[in-house]
Design a protein around this motif. Structure first.
Motif, PDB file in Angstrom:
ATOM      1  N   ILE A 263      15.194   5.910  10.615  1.00  0.00           N
ATOM      2  CA  ILE A 263      15.811   5.137  11.692  1.00  0.00           C
ATOM      3  C   ILE A 263      15.910   3.654  11.322  1.00  0.00           C
ATOM      4  CG2 ILE A 263      15.445   4.293  14.051  1.00  0.00           C
ATOM      5  CD1 ILE A 263      14.553   7.108  14.812  1.00  0.00           C
ATOM      6  N   VAL A 264      14.865   3.090  10.763  1.00  0.00           N
ATOM      7  CA  VAL A 264      14.882   1.663  10.432  1.00  0.00           C
ATOM      8  C   VAL A 264      15.879   1.375   9.314  1.00  0.00           C
ATOM      9  CG1 VAL A 264      13.512  -0.275   9.558  1.00  0.00           C
ATOM     10  CG2 VAL A 264      12.535   1.267  11.263  1.00  0.00           C
ATOM     11  N   GLY A 265      15.842   2.145   8.235  1.00  0.00           N
ATOM     12  CA  GLY A 265      16.743   1.907   7.113  1.00  0.00           C
ATOM     13  C   GLY A 265      18.204   2.062   7.485  1.00  0.00           C
ATOM     14  N   ILE A 266      18.525   3.127   8.213  1.00  0.00           N
ATOM     15  CA  ILE A 266      19.921   3.333   8.598  1.00  0.00           C
ATOM     16  C   ILE A 266      20.360   2.253   9.590  1.00  0.00           C
ATOM     17  CG2 ILE A 266      21.599   4.912   9.624  1.00  0.00           C
ATOM     18  CD1 ILE A 266      19.800   7.239   8.692  1.00  0.00           C
ATOM     19  N   SER A 267      19.480   1.881  10.504  1.00  0.00           N
ATOM     20  CA  SER A 267      19.813   0.808  11.461  1.00  0.00           C
ATOM     21  C   SER A 267      20.087  -0.501  10.742  1.00  0.00           C
ATOM     22  CB  SER A 267      18.685   0.619  12.473  1.00  0.00           C
ATOM     23  OG  SER A 267      18.531   1.760  13.274  1.00  0.00           O
ATOM     24  N   LEU A 268      19.284  -0.808   9.725  1.00  0.00           N
ATOM     25  CA  LEU A 268      19.520  -2.027   8.941  1.00  0.00           C
ATOM     26  C   LEU A 268      20.848  -1.950   8.198  1.00  0.00           C
ATOM     27  CD1 LEU A 268      15.956  -2.690   7.500  1.00  0.00           C
ATOM     28  CD2 LEU A 268      17.194  -4.103   9.147  1.00  0.00           C
ATOM     29  N   GLY A 269      21.134  -0.803   7.601  1.00  0.00           N
ATOM     30  CA  GLY A 269      22.406  -0.632   6.906  1.00  0.00           C
ATOM     31  C   GLY A 269      23.588  -0.786   7.847  1.00  0.00           C
ATOM     32  N   LEU A 270      23.476  -0.208   9.028  1.00  0.00           N
ATOM     33  CA  LEU A 270      24.541  -0.307  10.031  1.00  0.00           C
ATOM     34  C   LEU A 270      24.711  -1.750  10.498  1.00  0.00           C
ATOM     35  CD1 LEU A 270      26.590   1.315  11.647  1.00  0.00           C
ATOM     36  CD2 LEU A 270      24.798   1.830  13.297  1.00  0.00           C
ATOM     37  N   ALA A 271      23.602  -2.450  10.720  1.00  0.00           N
ATOM     38  CA  ALA A 271      23.671  -3.855  11.144  1.00  0.00           C
ATOM     39  C   ALA A 271      24.331  -4.719  10.063  1.00  0.00           C
ATOM     40  CB  ALA A 271      22.270  -4.378  11.466  1.00  0.00           C
TER      41      ALA A 271
ATOM     42  N   LYS B  38      30.811   6.199   9.083  1.00  0.00           N
ATOM     43  CA  LYS B  38      32.109   5.846   9.675  1.00  0.00           C
ATOM     44  C   LYS B  38      32.407   4.357   9.528  1.00  0.00           C
ATOM     45  CE  LYS B  38      32.839   9.545  13.000  1.00  0.00           C
ATOM     46  NZ  LYS B  38      32.946   9.916  14.417  1.00  0.00           N
ATOM     47  N   SER B  39      31.352   3.552   9.389  1.00  0.00           N
ATOM     48  CA  SER B  39      31.528   2.107   9.204  1.00  0.00           C
ATOM     49  C   SER B  39      31.710   1.730   7.739  1.00  0.00           C
ATOM     50  CB  SER B  39      30.323   1.362   9.787  1.00  0.00           C
ATOM     51  OG  SER B  39      30.227   1.577  11.168  1.00  0.00           O
ATOM     52  N   GLY B  40      31.724   2.732   6.872  1.00  0.00           N
ATOM     53  CA  GLY B  40      31.936   2.461   5.447  1.00  0.00           C
ATOM     54  C   GLY B  40      30.696   2.539   4.592  1.00  0.00           C
TER      55      GLY B  40
ATOM     56  N   ARG C  62      27.853  -6.820  10.662  1.00  0.00           N
ATOM     57  CA  ARG C  62      27.949  -8.275  10.453  1.00  0.00           C
ATOM     58  C   ARG C  62      28.893  -8.633   9.310  1.00  0.00           C
ATOM     59  NH1 ARG C  62      21.743  -8.635  11.383  1.00  0.00           N
ATOM     60  NH2 ARG C  62      21.742  -8.966  13.625  1.00  0.00           N
ATOM     61  N   ASN C  63      28.996  -7.739   8.336  1.00  0.00           N
ATOM     62  CA  ASN C  63      29.812  -7.986   7.140  1.00  0.00           C
ATOM     63  C   ASN C  63      30.613  -6.734   6.811  1.00  0.00           C
ATOM     64  OD1 ASN C  63      28.478 -10.622   6.322  1.00  0.00           O
ATOM     65  ND2 ASN C  63      26.719  -9.252   6.361  1.00  0.00           N
ATOM     66  N   PRO C  64      31.678  -6.464   7.556  1.00  0.00           N
ATOM     67  CA  PRO C  64      32.417  -5.208   7.372  1.00  0.00           C
ATOM     68  C   PRO C  64      33.006  -5.016   5.966  1.00  0.00           C
ATOM     69  CG  PRO C  64      33.250  -6.426   9.287  1.00  0.00           C
ATOM     70  CD  PRO C  64      32.240  -7.291   8.625  1.00  0.00           C
ATOM     71  N   ASN C  65      33.176  -6.084   5.203  1.00  0.00           N
ATOM     72  CA  ASN C  65      33.748  -5.965   3.863  1.00  0.00           C
ATOM     73  C   ASN C  65      32.706  -5.720   2.776  1.00  0.00           C
ATOM     74  OD1 ASN C  65      36.353  -6.392   4.881  1.00  0.00           O
ATOM     75  ND2 ASN C  65      36.053  -8.606   4.821  1.00  0.00           N
ATOM     76  N   ARG C  66      31.437  -5.730   3.153  1.00  0.00           N
ATOM     77  CA  ARG C  66      30.365  -5.495   2.176  1.00  0.00           C
ATOM     78  C   ARG C  66      30.244  -4.009   1.895  1.00  0.00           C
ATOM     79  NH1 ARG C  66      27.358 -10.136   0.276  1.00  0.00           N
ATOM     80  NH2 ARG C  66      25.991  -8.547  -0.531  1.00  0.00           N
ATOM     81  N   LYS C  67      29.723  -3.701   0.742  1.00  0.00           N
ATOM     82  CA  LYS C  67      29.403  -2.319   0.405  1.00  0.00           C
ATOM     83  C   LYS C  67      27.910  -2.137   0.626  1.00  0.00           C
ATOM     84  CE  LYS C  67      33.018  -1.595  -2.961  1.00  0.00           C
ATOM     85  NZ  LYS C  67      33.329  -1.219  -4.344  1.00  0.00           N
ATOM     86  N   VAL C  68      27.560  -1.131   1.406  1.00  0.00           N
ATOM     87  CA  VAL C  68      26.154  -0.864   1.674  1.00  0.00           C
ATOM     88  C   VAL C  68      25.855   0.579   1.278  1.00  0.00           C
ATOM     89  CG1 VAL C  68      24.330  -0.760   3.414  1.00  0.00           C
ATOM     90  CG2 VAL C  68      26.103  -2.523   3.569  1.00  0.00           C
ATOM     91  N   LEU C  69      24.848   0.735   0.436  1.00  0.00           N
ATOM     92  CA  LEU C  69      24.426   2.042  -0.047  1.00  0.00           C
ATOM     93  C   LEU C  69      22.953   2.223   0.305  1.00  0.00           C
ATOM     94  CD1 LEU C  69      24.854   4.620  -1.830  1.00  0.00           C
ATOM     95  CD2 LEU C  69      24.104   3.207  -3.773  1.00  0.00           C
TER      96      LEU C  69
END
Length: 185
Positions: free
Chosen positions: A3-11, A153-155, A15-22
């Motif tokens: 929950i914490v890791g995915i929430s951080l990735g989603l946040a 869905k957010s990338g 905040r930065n929709p053009n960033r790549k988050v893995l």
């Protein structure tokens, strides 16, 4: 990928929709450890010392998780909670919990024992009891699955069954897996 890791990735993506988050996880799916095994109780925050971060985050986390469940049509049982006394010494401890709850901004009541049967007929208490109407129960697996869905869905992307080795080279942190090396900047 809990929950914490995915929430951080989603946040990060919000905040930065053009960033790549893995999100890299050694397990085969999200929520394999504590996040997927917890009771799902949304505690109200009256057990913790007044003005502590635990009390603050417990109360706020209750509100935010309740909001998330409601917005995403996830199961939430509005059970509330009673705290009872077994003897006269417990009454003093109960009054301290109530005081903490009030200072912590928790919706909480201390009621006379004669009212307990209206809320929880199977319980018994000495003199008084606490009623915490905001204590509830959610389904942690539903929450994790919805967070993971929103993340992708957010990338965002996941890499499961992946071991990681961190390398610091010339003040740059590299994340090395079996197949790929990523820069964490």
């Amino acid at each position: 990928a809990g929950i914490v890791g995915i929430s951080l990735g989603l946040a990060l993506l919000e905040r930065n929709p053009n960033r790549k988050v893995l999100i890299i996880d050694k397990e085969e799916k999200p929520g394999v450890h504590a996040s997927g095994r917890n009771s799902g109780v949304l505690h109200a925050g009256f057990y913790y010392s007044p003005d502590s971060l635990k009390a603050k985050f417990c109360r706020l986390g209750n509100q935010e998780l309740r909001k998330f469940c409601n917005e995403n049509n996830l199961q939430i049982l509005e059970t509330g909670k009673v705290v009872v006394c077994q003897d006269k010494q417990d009454v003093v401890r109960l009054e301290e919990l109530y005081r903490r709850g009030i200072v912590n901004g928790v919706n909480i009541e201390i009621l006379d024992s004669k009212d307990l049967g209206k809320i929880e007929p199977a319980a018994q208490t000495v003199d008084k009891f606490i009623w915490s109407p905001t204590t509830a129960v959610g389904n942690p697996k539903e929450v994790i699955n919805k967070l993971a869905e929103k993340f992708t869905k957010s990338g965002g992307n996941f890499s499961f069954n992946t071991q990681v080795e961190l390398i610091e080279k010339d003040n740059e942190i590299l994340i090395k897996t079996k197949d790929v090396t990523y820069s964490a900047n």
